[in-house]
Design an enzyme around this catalytic site. Structure first.
Site, mmCIF file in Angstrom:
data_model
loop_
_atom_site.group_PDB
_atom_site.id
_atom_site.type_symbol
_atom_site.label_atom_id
_atom_site.label_comp_id
_atom_site.label_asym_id
_atom_site.label_seq_id
_atom_site.Cartn_x
_atom_site.Cartn_y
_atom_site.Cartn_z
ATOM 1 N N ARG A 39 -51.095 14.064 -21.403
ATOM 2 C CA ARG A 39 -52.124 14.170 -22.826
ATOM 3 C C ARG A 39 -51.198 13.543 -23.954
ATOM 4 O O ARG A 39 -51.629 12.802 -24.734
ATOM 5 C CB ARG A 39 -52.516 15.679 -23.206
ATOM 6 C CG ARG A 39 -53.661 16.148 -22.109
ATOM 7 C CD ARG A 39 -55.044 15.931 -22.773
ATOM 8 N NE ARG A 39 -56.001 16.493 -21.954
ATOM 9 C CZ ARG A 39 -56.690 17.560 -22.639
ATOM 10 N NH1 ARG A 39 -56.412 18.203 -23.670
ATOM 11 N NH2 ARG A 39 -57.920 18.017 -21.822
ATOM 12 N N ASP A 148 -63.662 26.129 -34.217
ATOM 13 C CA ASP A 148 -62.780 25.861 -33.363
ATOM 14 C C ASP A 148 -61.356 25.434 -34.060
ATOM 15 O O ASP A 148 -61.685 24.876 -35.242
ATOM 16 C CB ASP A 148 -63.184 24.571 -32.359
ATOM 17 C CG ASP A 148 -62.728 24.635 -31.052
ATOM 18 O OD1 ASP A 148 -63.026 24.996 -29.985
ATOM 19 O OD2 ASP A 148 -61.351 24.123 -31.114
HETATM 20 C C1 LIG Z 1 -62.776 25.779 -22.805
HETATM 21 S S1 LIG Z 1 -63.281 25.882 -24.326
HETATM 22 C C2 LIG Z 1 -64.615 27.171 -24.223
HETATM 23 C C3 LIG Z 1 -65.806 26.408 -25.298
HETATM 24 C C4 LIG Z 1 -66.857 27.392 -25.143
HETATM 25 N N1 LIG Z 1 -66.482 28.487 -25.699
HETATM 26 C C5 LIG Z 1 -67.420 27.587 -23.893
HETATM 27 O O1 LIG Z 1 -67.153 28.799 -23.122
HETATM 28 O O2 LIG Z 1 -67.948 26.826 -23.129
HETATM 29 C C6 LIG Z 1 -61.795 26.602 -25.517
HETATM 30 C C7 LIG Z 1 -62.007 26.196 -26.672
HETATM 31 O O3 LIG Z 1 -60.964 27.427 -27.289
HETATM 32 C C8 LIG Z 1 -60.417 26.612 -28.579
HETATM 33 N N2 LIG Z 1 -59.161 27.281 -29.026
HETATM 34 C C9 LIG Z 1 -58.108 27.175 -28.358
HETATM 35 N N3 LIG Z 1 -57.107 27.862 -29.156
HETATM 36 C C10 LIG Z 1 -57.663 28.340 -30.346
HETATM 37 C C11 LIG Z 1 -57.306 28.980 -31.303
HETATM 38 N N4 LIG Z 1 -56.135 29.327 -31.665
HETATM 39 N N5 LIG Z 1 -58.158 29.126 -32.461
HETATM 40 C C12 LIG Z 1 -59.516 28.446 -32.244
HETATM 41 N N6 LIG Z 1 -60.024 27.892 -31.478
HETATM 42 C C13 LIG Z 1 -59.217 27.743 -30.280
HETATM 43 C C14 LIG Z 1 -60.102 25.054 -27.918
HETATM 44 O O4 LIG Z 1 -60.022 24.021 -28.942
HETATM 45 C C15 LIG Z 1 -61.265 24.962 -27.030
HETATM 46 O O5 LIG Z 1 -62.396 23.906 -27.596
#
Ligand SMILES: C[S@@+](CC[C@H](N)C(=O)[O-])C[C@H]1O[C@@H](n2cnc3c(N)ncnc32)[C@H](O)[C@@H]1O
Length: 274
Positions: A39, A148
């Site tokens: 990445r 997010d």
């Molecule tokens: C795997 S995705 C899940 C998306 C959705 N909730 C689902 O279950 O399909 C995880 C998301 O969490 C976000 N994320 C990770 N760390 C975070 C943080 N500290 N604060 C806010 N969002 C965060 C990432 O950017 C990512 O878009």
């Protein structure tokens, strides 16, 4: 190959892991090394840097703030889908919304938070379920907050435009009723967009909203966090939920040993009890 072009020394990997942990709560262990390498190799090339030590130095300088955002965007895992873990939307339609239609009649207000919403498939799935739910709710003050940490995914989510092959899990009735086609892409209708507010928010930082929320979706997010971070986060969720509000988490997550403020009421569906 990227791996051969930019060697990632242990000391730099440790620095980058610490920065991700401190900024986003995301744990990057040795198993994630190849992922990070791939990445961030793209970032190094885009910046014209020749090794990861230079990249670490850039992040450490005061001018590195812009790159910190790109760095965090590059290391988040954003996999998602419309109606992912469909049983949650079934429960929302069958149990939660009908119950809110009765319980919130005095305030005529409903608040749902999709925390870690990625590119928006989750909040739009919630919005479709809501818009197809109890008729009375549509006359109320109903809002979905979708947040997010990753600024790229939030920008994508706010546009509400998806390639066809990413929308196959939207039930046909919903697709016909709530989406339209434009230039070969699927576009979310205004009826859904009007229900959702998208915002950039780090779950580790301060939260500007005061709640209370009726439902919080935080699915497939804490899987990347360590236990102390999860403990703090779920305590904050409980504080921001109504006393009997619902918390919905991802299929591989659970609250065992994390908090006793929720009771399990369905498959990865919890209700606040304390
Ligand atoms: C795997 S995705 C899940 C998306 C959705 N909730 C689902 O279950 O399909 C995880 C998301 O969490 C976000 N994320 C990770 N760390 C975070 C943080 N500290 N604060 C806010 N969002 C965060 C990432 O950017 C990512 O878009």
């Amino acid at each position: 190959m990227v791996q051969e072009q930019f060697a990632l020394e242990d000391k730099d990997f440790r620095k980058l892991s610490k920065l991700v942990m401190d900024t986003a709560g995301i744990v990057l262990n040795e198993r994630k090394r190849a992922f990070i390498h791939g990445r961030l190799g793209r970032r190094l090339r885009a910046l014209g840097l020749s090794n990861f030590s230079q990249y670490c130095r850039l992040l450490e300088t005061s001018g590195g703030d812009d790159e910190l955002r790109n760095f965090i965007n590059a290391v988040t895992t954003n996999h998602t889908n419309f109606f992912r873990e469909a049983h949650h939307f079934d429960y929302l339609a069958r149990v939660i919304l009908p119950s809110l239609a009765v319980d919130n009649a005095d305030t005529e207000r409903v608040r749902i938070w999709s925390a870690g919403c990625s590119t928006g498939e989750e909040p739009y799935s919630i919005a479709m379920t809501l818009a197809a739910g109890p008729r009375i709710l549509l006359d109320w003050n109903v809002k979905i907050l979708a947040t997010d940490l990753d600024t790229n995914v939030i920008a994508h989510a706010a546009q509400g435009v998806y390639e066809m092959d990413r929308t196959t899990s939207i039930p046909d009735t919903h697709r016909k009723r709530f989406t339209r086609m434009r230039d070969g892409n699927v576009v979310m209708n205004d009826e859904l967009c009007d229900l959702i507010t998208f915002a950039h928010l780090n779950l580790l930082g301060p939260w500007p909203m005061s709640g209370p929320f009726d439902v919080i979706f935080c699915r497939n997010v804490v899987i990347y966090f360590d236990k102390p971070t999860q403990i703090r986060l779920f305590d904050r969720y409980a504080n921001l939920l109504k006393p009997d509000g619902w918390l919905i988490i991802g299929h591989s997550e659970n609250l065992l040993g994390v908090t006793d403020r929720f009771d399990l009421v369905g498959r990865t569906i919890y209700r606040r009890v304390k």
